[in-house]
Design a protein around this motif. Structure first.
Motif, PDB file in Angstrom:
ATOM      1  N   TRP A  44      34.802  36.999  86.463  1.00 49.96           N
ATOM      2  CA  TRP A  44      36.106  37.247  85.682  1.00 49.96           C
ATOM      3  C   TRP A  44      36.220  36.123  84.889  1.00 49.96           C
ATOM      4  O   TRP A  44      36.793  36.162  83.770  1.00 49.96           O
ATOM      5  N   SER A  45      35.658  34.849  85.272  1.00 50.43           N
ATOM      6  CA  SER A  45      35.719  33.730  84.492  1.00 50.43           C
ATOM      7  C   SER A  45      35.031  33.693  82.993  1.00 50.43           C
ATOM      8  O   SER A  45      35.496  32.994  82.163  1.00 50.43           O
ATOM      9  N   CYS A  46      34.310  34.743  82.978  1.00 51.35           N
ATOM     10  CA  CYS A  46      33.595  35.005  81.768  1.00 51.35           C
ATOM     11  C   CYS A  46      33.857  36.497  81.151  1.00 51.35           C
ATOM     12  O   CYS A  46      33.336  36.651  79.902  1.00 51.35           O
ATOM     13  N   ASP A  47      34.686  37.174  81.673  1.00 50.27           N
ATOM     14  CA  ASP A  47      34.844  38.780  81.148  1.00 50.27           C
ATOM     15  C   ASP A  47      35.514  38.683  79.935  1.00 50.27           C
ATOM     16  O   ASP A  47      36.778  37.795  79.839  1.00 50.27           O
ATOM     17  N   PRO A  48      34.833  39.329  78.788  1.00 52.75           N
ATOM     18  CA  PRO A  48      35.719  39.389  77.521  1.00 52.75           C
ATOM     19  C   PRO A  48      37.257  39.741  77.931  1.00 52.75           C
ATOM     20  O   PRO A  48      37.875  39.540  76.971  1.00 52.75           O
ATOM     21  N   GLY A  88      37.165  27.883  76.919  1.00 55.66           N
ATOM     22  CA  GLY A  88      35.894  27.183  76.996  1.00 55.66           C
ATOM     23  C   GLY A  88      34.504  27.778  77.784  1.00 55.66           C
ATOM     24  O   GLY A  88      33.542  27.435  77.579  1.00 55.66           O
ATOM     25  N   ASN A  89      34.732  28.849  78.374  1.00 57.21           N
ATOM     26  CA  ASN A  89      34.022  29.612  79.159  1.00 57.21           C
ATOM     27  C   ASN A  89      33.351  30.848  78.071  1.00 57.21           C
ATOM     28  O   ASN A  89      34.151  31.249  77.007  1.00 57.21           O
ATOM     29  N   PRO A  90      32.218  31.233  78.230  1.00 56.15           N
ATOM     30  CA  PRO A  90      31.732  32.438  77.416  1.00 56.15           C
ATOM     31  C   PRO A  90      32.301  33.670  77.476  1.00 56.15           C
ATOM     32  O   PRO A  90      32.766  33.854  78.441  1.00 56.15           O
ATOM     33  N   LEU A  91      31.955  34.759  76.707  1.00 53.21           N
ATOM     34  CA  LEU A  91      32.123  35.959  76.856  1.00 53.21           C
ATOM     35  C   LEU A  91      30.897  36.649  77.369  1.00 53.21           C
ATOM     36  O   LEU A  91      29.796  36.576  76.678  1.00 53.21           O
TER      37      LEU A  91
END
Length: 813
Positions: free
Chosen positions: A384-388, A337-340
């Protein structure tokens, strides 16, 4: 001007609100030679039909930072770029039906306070004062966010676009990117208007991001959901209230019933997140469209009927509201659910800023983060929560669909510390998964690998519902205590598949690696920890380093760090050196405890007298294994590394030999308890770029005599000035709950730090927290308080040594 330039420093693909924000922030950073390509008009994708809600609420520290920044930017953006914007900062009320929900609210209020936001807890009687039309008879309470509100997505996008243009950036509309290729050190982006060369490229293509990613050999972990919201016409009572109070009603979120309700003009906007949700563009009958600009899906109101009825019971005025229209549009989802946002895995000078489920509220912060990645190679906040790179190759289409639907259907769900979501499981199984399952293993997924979290005993509740609590004690607690006691008194074995491991070799390999880590490389035959800092001296990662030969080294790191850490090494790898990812070639078991040597002696031909921090090859059950004499549990022990095909035989031999000695299996929950008693850090919790190496208490891993290593200048300056924060271990009088990540530390009425880990230590019989405090308060014996779910608990700073076995006598035994 609409002519396509021949070149640019950065090309952004996609003209939604996120792409516009990226362009704006790049230009603001001084990179004005940037071009945004949009296939249609700006906002033609998810942006145009977005509801435009702007919450700051998040249980993620980094996401909250990003959303908070967005609200701060949006409040001033119209004036800064001289563009009219309808941004209504109405505040919001979140309703809580249970004590568990209220505890979540308390946690977020504490995080918000630390970030400078005055979020408030509400008793049921307070809710009516904020929102007079709501029924509160069955509520436990609520939370008020004064910074919440709604904005016109098109105006926001145009404001960002105008600001970017005014600083010299270019936007080319009706000019789709149609392909990309690498030419030397440049990217060549194809369009119907010709090619454009660039140094950097950003995929901000929204729900088209997966198609764009294919040009770069990248299969994005994403899928597309349909989300509906309903617009209702004027309600006289709402109109009268707004006229009398001179403002709109706060946005109302009934998170336990899973919908939001906001005032739209003088009517309502109702947006549910239903469990019986629908994915799109996943079958031959519903193929991915070439162009879906400014389009919607057909209405599907039956799917959200329950939520409509529940909302009408909660706010009876809604029954009077005439339904004006229903919006049903595509929204992309990643598996969590978090973005990239960040570097495109494995692709040079390519970045992603896409797959935003809440793009309007996150766009401002996302543009800031993306611009920092491109211009500086690092970000202010650890993201890190959004890191691809957090998703590795196991995220196939079926997994992405299953997880995306799960996240959508639980959009407002609480994320309990011992709960594992059930969708998309069993992607990677250990060679001994059947054996650990038969022993009672209850599993969690770690970079797709199924690892036992704890071992259930007969009669233990292993249901999903049993883990949905914030409390320390649940079905797992007594079992985990027994596992820890077995490790303390006899021996335990933990199946640990999925360690990321890389082999570095070639003439000069050791010298090159020595220039990256802050400390010293181990000697041949030895193992040591290596810490990698960025140019600001912040903690990038930790790896175990085994010296196999003079210029051959094995590096082992966390399972979830696989792509992140490989790229950190590979990005600047000199020619002539070889870096090989051997993650899938080996697996690991941890055998640890005072009886572990006796157990190994019965099955192994290795030299078990070799000291702590050594490695060797040996034979177990006719198979070659590699033994590392290390233990993250803090007891005498070995990591047993074996080939997957040999692992079952190795495990069976060790298990059989261990039974007379009291060998028991243990899981990740027990390991967390054991490691925290030793003060051992966890990746992307205690170890992150939110902290420098010195703040993290890792000064003993810095070799100041080395002529150079990455981050040395920053660390030398910090050492001279003294770190502003210091890492500490605290013993906490914590009641029924362990301190969560980023729980606030207080001294009197002053916020002085935060926790990075917290758990019950079964060997020391106390709640233990690791964290960061203001440097002058790091003295042993200092009394502080930790705010745990809204209640402050006494916490005492400990000496700078492990609580358990402070002299490491058991490790060295």
């Amino acid at each position: 001007m609409s002519d396509l330039p021949k070149s640019a420093r950065v090309v952004i693909i996609g003209g939604g609100v996120v792409g516009a924000s990226c362009l704006y922030h790049l230009a603001k950073a001084g990179w004005s030679d940037c071009v945004l390509l949009e296939k249609n008009e700006l906002t033609a994708g998810s942006t145009w039909h977005a509801a435009g809600n702007i919450p700051t609420f998040s249980s993620s520290w980094s996401i909250m930072n990003m959303q908070r920044y967005s609200t701060e930017l949006y409040r001033r953006l119209g004036d800064e770029v001289d563009y009219p914007m309808n941004y209504h900062v109405t505040g919001s009320v979140r309703l809580g039906h249970s004590k568990e929900r209220m505890l979540e609210f308390e946690r977020v209020v504490g995080m918000g306070r630390y970030q400078g936001m005055a979020l408030e807890m509400l008793a049921p009687e307070d809710i009516k004062e904020r929102y007079p039309f709501v029924e509160t008879h069955d509520l436990a309470g609520g939370m008020y966010d004064p910074y919440d509100g709604d904005i016109d997505p098109a105006q926001l996008t145009q404001a960002l676009a105008k600001g970017a243009r005014d600083m010299g950036a270019r936007i080319i509309r009706f000019c789709p990117a149609t392909g990309a290729r690498r030419d030397g050190d440049e990217w060549v982006i194809a369009t119907p208007k010709g090619d454009i060369r660039c140094e950097y490229v950003v995929n901000a293509a929204g729900y088209y991001a997966r198609e764009v990613g294919k040009w770069f050999g990248r299969d994005l972990p994403m899928m597309v959901m349909s989300h509906q919201y309903m617009l209702f016409d004027t309600v006289p009572e709402v109109e009268a209230w707004s006229k009398e109070n001179g403002r709109k009603l706060p946005l109302l979120r009934d998170v336990d019933s899973s919908y939001y309700l906001r005032q739209e003009k003088n009517g309502f906007n109702l947006g549910p997140y239903e469990r019986n949700c629908k994915a799109h563009w996943i079958t031959q009958d519903d193929p991915f469209p070439q162009d879906f600009s400014f389009q919607l899906f057909p209405d599907d109101l039956e799917r959200i009927e329950w939520h409509i009825n529940d909302a009408m019971a909660r706010v009876p005025l809604l029954e009077k509201a005439p339904l004006q229209k229903n919006i049903n549009g595509p929204i992309p989802y990643t598996p969590d659910g978090n973005p990239l946002i960040g570097p495109m895995p494995g692709v040079p000078n390519a970045f992603e800023a896409c797959v935003f489920t809440f793009g309007i509220c996150q766009a401002g912060g996302a543009g800031k983060v993306l611009a920092e990645w491109v211009t500086e190679g690092q970000t202010e906040w650890d993201m890190w929560s959004c890191d691809p790179r957090r998703f590795t190759g196991f995220c196939d289409e079926d997994y992405c669909i299953a997880k995306g639907m799960e996240v959508y259907g639980h959009e407002y769900a609480m994320h309990f510390p011992h709960h594992a979501w059930p969708a998309g499981r069993d992607k990677k199984l250990s060679p001994i998964h059947a054996q650990t399952s038969a022993l009672g293993g209850v599993f969690g997924a770690y970079n797709g690998w199924e690892r036992p979290n704890w071992y259930a005993r007969p009669g233990d509740d292993t249901s999903e519902e049993g883990t949905q609590t914030w409390r320390r004690e649940g079905p797992w607690f007594d079992a985990v205590r027994a596992e820890c006691e077995a490790v303390r008194d006899a021996a335990g074995i933990l199946d640990l598949p999925g360690f990321s491991r890389f082999r570095l070799s070639g003439a000069g390999a050791a010298a090159w690696l020595d220039g990256l880590i802050t400390g010293r490389l181990p000697a041949q035959g030895r193992v040591g920890l290596g810490y990698f800092a960025d140019d600001k001296g912040r903690i990038v990662t930790e790896m175990s380093i085994a010296r196999l030969a003079e210029d051959e080294l094995l590096l082992i790191t966390a399972a979830t760090a696989q792509w992140h850490d490989y790229e950190w090494l590979a990005r600047d790898l000199p020619s002539g050196l070889s870096l090989t990812d051997e993650t899938d070639d080996w697996t690991c078991q941890i055998l640890t405890g005072p009886k572990s040597r006796d157990i190994l002696a019965g099955v192994c031909d290795g030299d078990l007298s070799l000291p702590w921090l050594s490695w060797q090859t040996a034979q177990i059950a006719g198979a070659e294994v590699v033994l590392f004499r290390v233990s993250f549990a803090g007891e005498l022990g070995w990591e047993i590394h074996s080939r997957p095909g040999d692992t079952a035989a190795v495990f069976d031999a060790v298990w059989k030999a261990g039974q007379p000695h009291g060998l028991r299996p243990f899981g990740m929950f027990a390991l967390n308890s054991l490691r925290i008693e030793k003060g051992y850090r966890a990746w992307k919790g205690d170890l992150s770029t939110d902290y420098t190496v010195l703040q993290g208490g890792l000064g003993r891993f810095v070799d100041w005599s080395k002529p150079a290593f990455r981050g040395k200048a920053a660390l030398v300056a910090e050492k001279a000035a003294g770190p502003s924060k210091r890492f500490v271990t605290l013993v906490v009088e914590a009641g029924d709950y362990d301190p969560p990540y980023m729980a606030t530390l207080w001294q009197g009425d002053t916020v002085v730090g935060e926790t990075t880990s917290g758990y019950w230590g079964h060997r020391v019989g106390a709640c233990v927290a690791l964290g960061m405090v203001r440097a002058d308060l790091a003295e042993p014996g200092t009394a502080l308080e930790i705010e745990i779910f809204g209640t402050r608990h006494r916490a005492i700073v400990q000496e700078d040594k492990p609580l358990w076995d402070p002299a490491n006598a058991r490790l060295r035994g």
